[in-house]
Design a protein around this motif. Sequence first.
Motif, PDB file in Angstrom:
ATOM      1  N   PRO A  61       0.826  -1.216   0.000  1.00 36.32           N
ATOM      2  CA  PRO A  61       0.000   0.000   0.000  1.00 36.32           C
ATOM      3  C   PRO A  61       0.857   1.262   0.000  1.00 36.32           C
ATOM      4  CG  PRO A  61       0.030  -0.994   2.176  1.00 36.32           C
ATOM      5  CD  PRO A  61       0.732  -1.958   1.256  1.00 36.32           C
ATOM      6  N   HIS A  62       0.298   2.337  -0.533  1.00 34.63           N
ATOM      7  CA  HIS A  62       1.017   3.605  -0.625  1.00 34.63           C
ATOM      8  C   HIS A  62       0.927   4.416   0.666  1.00 34.63           C
ATOM      9  CE1 HIS A  62       1.688   2.835  -4.841  1.00 34.63           C
ATOM     10  NE2 HIS A  62       0.390   2.662  -5.028  1.00 34.63           N
ATOM     11  N   SER A  63       0.050   4.018   1.571  1.00 29.64           N
ATOM     12  CA  SER A  63      -0.068   4.687   2.863  1.00 29.64           C
ATOM     13  C   SER A  63      -0.386   3.640   3.914  1.00 29.64           C
ATOM     14  CB  SER A  63      -1.175   5.754   2.816  1.00 29.64           C
ATOM     15  OG  SER A  63      -2.420   5.172   2.455  1.00 29.64           O
ATOM     16  N   GLU A  64      -0.279   4.017   5.176  1.00 26.60           N
ATOM     17  CA  GLU A  64      -0.497   3.074   6.262  1.00 26.60           C
ATOM     18  C   GLU A  64      -1.935   2.561   6.242  1.00 26.60           C
ATOM     19  OE1 GLU A  64      -0.054   2.868  11.136  1.00 26.60           O
ATOM     20  OE2 GLU A  64       0.939   4.455   9.999  1.00 26.60           O
ATOM     21  N   ILE A  65      -2.090   1.259   6.474  1.00 29.46           N
ATOM     22  CA  ILE A  65      -3.422   0.650   6.452  1.00 29.46           C
ATOM     23  C   ILE A  65      -3.658  -0.138   7.733  1.00 29.46           C
ATOM     24  CG2 ILE A  65      -3.543   0.485   3.935  1.00 29.46           C
ATOM     25  CD1 ILE A  65      -2.801  -2.500   4.257  1.00 29.46           C
ATOM     26  N   GLU A  66      -4.912  -0.357   8.042  1.00 26.15           N
ATOM     27  CA  GLU A  66      -5.336  -1.219   9.141  1.00 26.15           C
ATOM     28  C   GLU A  66      -6.271  -2.267   8.547  1.00 26.15           C
ATOM     29  OE1 GLU A  66      -4.306  -1.242  12.190  1.00 26.15           O
ATOM     30  OE2 GLU A  66      -3.114   0.596  12.125  1.00 26.15           O
ATOM     31  N   PRO A  67      -5.756  -3.436   8.197  1.00 28.43           N
ATOM     32  CA  PRO A  67      -6.584  -4.417   7.482  1.00 28.43           C
ATOM     33  C   PRO A  67      -7.684  -5.058   8.312  1.00 28.43           C
ATOM     34  CG  PRO A  67      -4.452  -5.347   8.016  1.00 28.43           C
ATOM     35  CD  PRO A  67      -4.388  -3.893   8.409  1.00 28.43           C
ATOM     36  N   GLY A  68      -7.629  -4.893   9.644  1.00 22.51           N
ATOM     37  CA  GLY A  68      -8.658  -5.517  10.469  1.00 22.51           C
ATOM     38  C   GLY A  68      -8.400  -7.003  10.667  1.00 22.51           C
ATOM     39  N   GLU A  69      -9.438  -7.747  10.981  1.00 22.40           N
ATOM     40  CA  GLU A  69      -9.297  -9.177  11.248  1.00 22.40           C
ATOM     41  C   GLU A  69      -8.980  -9.915   9.955  1.00 22.40           C
ATOM     42  OE1 GLU A  69     -11.748 -12.886  13.332  1.00 22.40           O
ATOM     43  OE2 GLU A  69     -12.544 -10.838  13.391  1.00 22.40           O
ATOM     44  N   LEU A  70      -7.972 -10.775  10.016  1.00 18.50           N
ATOM     45  CA  LEU A  70      -7.514 -11.502   8.832  1.00 18.50           C
ATOM     46  C   LEU A  70      -7.856 -12.981   8.942  1.00 18.50           C
ATOM     47  CD1 LEU A  70      -4.002  -9.826   8.577  1.00 18.50           C
ATOM     48  CD2 LEU A  70      -5.939  -9.388   7.081  1.00 18.50           C
ATOM     49  N   SER A 106      -4.485 -14.918   4.773  1.00 19.74           N
ATOM     50  CA  SER A 106      -4.066 -13.520   4.611  1.00 19.74           C
ATOM     51  C   SER A 106      -3.078 -13.134   5.709  1.00 19.74           C
ATOM     52  CB  SER A 106      -5.275 -12.584   4.683  1.00 19.74           C
ATOM     53  OG  SER A 106      -6.231 -12.880   3.694  1.00 19.74           O
ATOM     54  N   SER A 107      -2.164 -12.234   5.372  1.00 23.18           N
ATOM     55  CA  SER A 107      -1.196 -11.737   6.344  1.00 23.18           C
ATOM     56  C   SER A 107      -0.929 -10.256   6.109  1.00 23.18           C
ATOM     57  CB  SER A 107       0.134 -12.500   6.236  1.00 23.18           C
ATOM     58  OG  SER A 107      -0.043 -13.890   6.399  1.00 23.18           O
ATOM     59  N   HIS A 108      -0.663  -9.551   7.211  1.00 25.32           N
ATOM     60  CA  HIS A 108      -0.252  -8.140   7.160  1.00 25.32           C
ATOM     61  C   HIS A 108       1.092  -8.035   7.853  1.00 25.32           C
ATOM     62  CE1 HIS A 108      -0.604  -3.815   8.802  1.00 25.32           C
ATOM     63  NE2 HIS A 108      -0.205  -3.764   7.546  1.00 25.32           N
ATOM     64  N   ILE A 109       2.082  -7.551   7.118  1.00 23.69           N
ATOM     65  CA  ILE A 109       3.450  -7.493   7.617  1.00 23.69           C
ATOM     66  C   ILE A 109       3.927  -6.045   7.691  1.00 23.69           C
ATOM     67  CG2 ILE A 109       5.801  -8.391   7.344  1.00 23.69           C
ATOM     68  CD1 ILE A 109       3.597 -10.570   7.496  1.00 23.69           C
ATOM     69  N   VAL A 110       4.579  -5.688   8.797  1.00 19.11           N
ATOM     70  CA  VAL A 110       5.269  -4.402   8.920  1.00 19.11           C
ATOM     71  C   VAL A 110       6.722  -4.704   9.258  1.00 19.11           C
ATOM     72  CG1 VAL A 110       5.401  -2.186  10.110  1.00 19.11           C
ATOM     73  CG2 VAL A 110       3.168  -3.260   9.735  1.00 19.11           C
ATOM     74  N   GLN A 142       5.361  -1.820   4.724  1.00 21.26           N
ATOM     75  CA  GLN A 142       4.331  -2.772   5.095  1.00 21.26           C
ATOM     76  C   GLN A 142       3.724  -3.366   3.827  1.00 21.26           C
ATOM     77  OE1 GLN A 142       0.659  -1.291   6.772  1.00 21.26           O
ATOM     78  NE2 GLN A 142       1.002   0.774   5.946  1.00 21.26           N
ATOM     79  N   TRP A 143       3.159  -4.554   3.963  1.00 27.92           N
ATOM     80  CA  TRP A 143       2.544  -5.195   2.798  1.00 27.92           C
ATOM     81  C   TRP A 143       1.541  -6.253   3.248  1.00 27.92           C
ATOM     82  CZ3 TRP A 143       7.662  -5.705   4.163  1.00 27.92           C
ATOM     83  CH2 TRP A 143       8.111  -6.977   4.547  1.00 27.92           C
ATOM     84  N   LEU A 144       0.717  -6.647   2.305  1.00 27.05           N
ATOM     85  CA  LEU A 144      -0.277  -7.702   2.516  1.00 27.05           C
ATOM     86  C   LEU A 144       0.102  -8.912   1.672  1.00 27.05           C
ATOM     87  CD1 LEU A 144      -3.446  -5.472   2.230  1.00 27.05           C
ATOM     88  CD2 LEU A 144      -2.696  -6.611   4.323  1.00 27.05           C
ATOM     89  N   VAL A 171       9.911  -7.481  12.936  1.00 29.96           N
ATOM     90  CA  VAL A 171       8.689  -7.354  12.148  1.00 29.96           C
ATOM     91  C   VAL A 171       7.447  -7.398  13.043  1.00 29.96           C
ATOM     92  CG1 VAL A 171       9.637  -8.312  10.009  1.00 29.96           C
ATOM     93  CG2 VAL A 171       8.731  -9.857  11.761  1.00 29.96           C
ATOM     94  N   THR A 172       6.361  -6.920  12.489  1.00 24.71           N
ATOM     95  CA  THR A 172       5.044  -7.117  13.094  1.00 24.71           C
ATOM     96  C   THR A 172       4.259  -8.030  12.166  1.00 24.71           C
ATOM     97  OG1 THR A 172       5.083  -4.915  14.103  1.00 24.71           O
ATOM     98  CG2 THR A 172       2.947  -6.007  13.924  1.00 24.71           C
ATOM     99  N   LEU A 173       3.897  -9.190  12.687  1.00 32.27           N
ATOM    100  CA  LEU A 173       3.225 -10.226  11.910  1.00 32.27           C
ATOM    101  C   LEU A 173       1.773 -10.309  12.361  1.00 32.27           C
ATOM    102  CD1 LEU A 173       5.987 -12.992  12.265  1.00 32.27           C
ATOM    103  CD2 LEU A 173       5.732 -11.357  10.391  1.00 32.27           C
ATOM    104  N   ASN A 174       0.874  -9.841  11.527  1.00 28.38           N
ATOM    105  CA  ASN A 174      -0.545  -9.828  11.887  1.00 28.38           C
ATOM    106  C   ASN A 174      -0.777  -9.214  13.265  1.00 28.38           C
ATOM    107  OD1 ASN A 174      -1.148 -10.969   9.449  1.00 28.38           O
ATOM    108  ND2 ASN A 174      -1.700 -12.976  10.243  1.00 28.38           N
ATOM    109  N   GLY A 175      -0.090  -8.096  13.496  1.00 28.00           N
ATOM    110  CA  GLY A 175      -0.283  -7.340  14.726  1.00 28.00           C
ATOM    111  C   GLY A 175       0.609  -7.737  15.875  1.00 28.00           C
ATOM    112  N   CYS A 176       1.421  -8.782  15.738  1.00 26.22           N
ATOM    113  CA  CYS A 176       2.286  -9.256  16.821  1.00 26.22           C
ATOM    114  C   CYS A 176       3.749  -8.964  16.498  1.00 26.22           C
ATOM    115  CB  CYS A 176       2.098 -10.761  17.029  1.00 26.22           C
ATOM    116  SG  CYS A 176       0.408 -11.225  17.456  1.00 26.22           S
ATOM    117  N   GLU A 177       4.425  -8.243  17.381  1.00 22.44           N
ATOM    118  CA  GLU A 177       5.825  -7.902  17.162  1.00 22.44           C
ATOM    119  C   GLU A 177       6.715  -9.103  17.430  1.00 22.44           C
ATOM    120  OE1 GLU A 177       6.907  -4.492  19.429  1.00 22.44           O
ATOM    121  OE2 GLU A 177       5.517  -3.145  18.383  1.00 22.44           O
TER     122      GLU A 177
END
Length: 349
Positions: free
Chosen positions: A52-61, A65-69, A82-84, A156-162
Amino acid sequence: MTADSAAIFHSASSSTMNTQNIYLGIDSGNGRLKALSSNSRTVRIPSLLYFPHSEIEPGELDNESSHIVYAGGSRSDLWGKQWLVGKEAYKFAPDTHISTADDKEAKASYCLELLLGVAAHLVSSEKATLTVALSIHDKQAFKDEVTTKLEGTHRVTLNGCECALTIKVKSIVDEGVGAYYYQLLTGKVQKRQTALYIDMGHGTIITSVFGSGELKYRKAYPLGVSNLYGAIANNLQMRKALKGIPGNPELIKQGIERGDFTYGNNQKLSFNFADIYKAELKPWVADSLVKVLASLSQWQNEASHLFCIGGGVHLPGIKSFLEKQAFECLGDSEWLNARGLLKISQRSK
């Protein structure tokens, strides 16, 4: 990475917290990443990425699906990004996501980004070490690049967990080696025998011949199941049903995998495309499997075993066709590579 984040990363990496040690086998498919771990986790996630081009909050996955920071670590090119990965990448960007099926180098270029998408469903500690064995479509060309991109420690932050995650690469092998290794271990195949495999994947059909415990022949054809999805998407009846617009391959794939051949998720707009599937299956088989089988005539009589593996085995109508050609379609076909790769990651040498 700021000085503060560097300090946080150093503190986390050097702390005395317990480290979760996980062995991992990853089959890096163009359609899906299939992974099995020593902590009894199974991960099957679409090989799709979105940055994404800006910060996102994907919600419950969901479990695909995964959200990585990426806060910091060995890959300075990823600091602060960050990426999905998986289904959520498609949902956020149905037209602009990255698919490994569309780029021959994507598996290597984005190997860490994809692996972290898998790790998000495995790691449950603030500090973990992954020992990985994975397959890739051309080991000779990409082994060094993939090893360099993966190895190191990543904050990293993996699905909300550092997590401070250290990755060690145990082995990188050609696709198909994992399946052969697992069958050797289980006694399905003997080293002295010759075994021929057809691996029907999303982007490619790969033929491999093993004997004396080694890979003797291998060839990849860009004739995978995605070609069938594309033909269905552009079928005239599909375009008519969608008022002149080609079908979406992801929705087509979902309908086939569910077995109901329903296109779309909206009950008022969805329709059945079973007849379109039947119309396009025969020409796809003629243009792909028939040609691949013809190229294997020199090996078929020599081989003691003829196996077919990969997700494409489960396409309706394919198993019966291959069995008529004397191939055995293995029941656990989609996971055999990952099973063998997990065993390779756990080897003492």
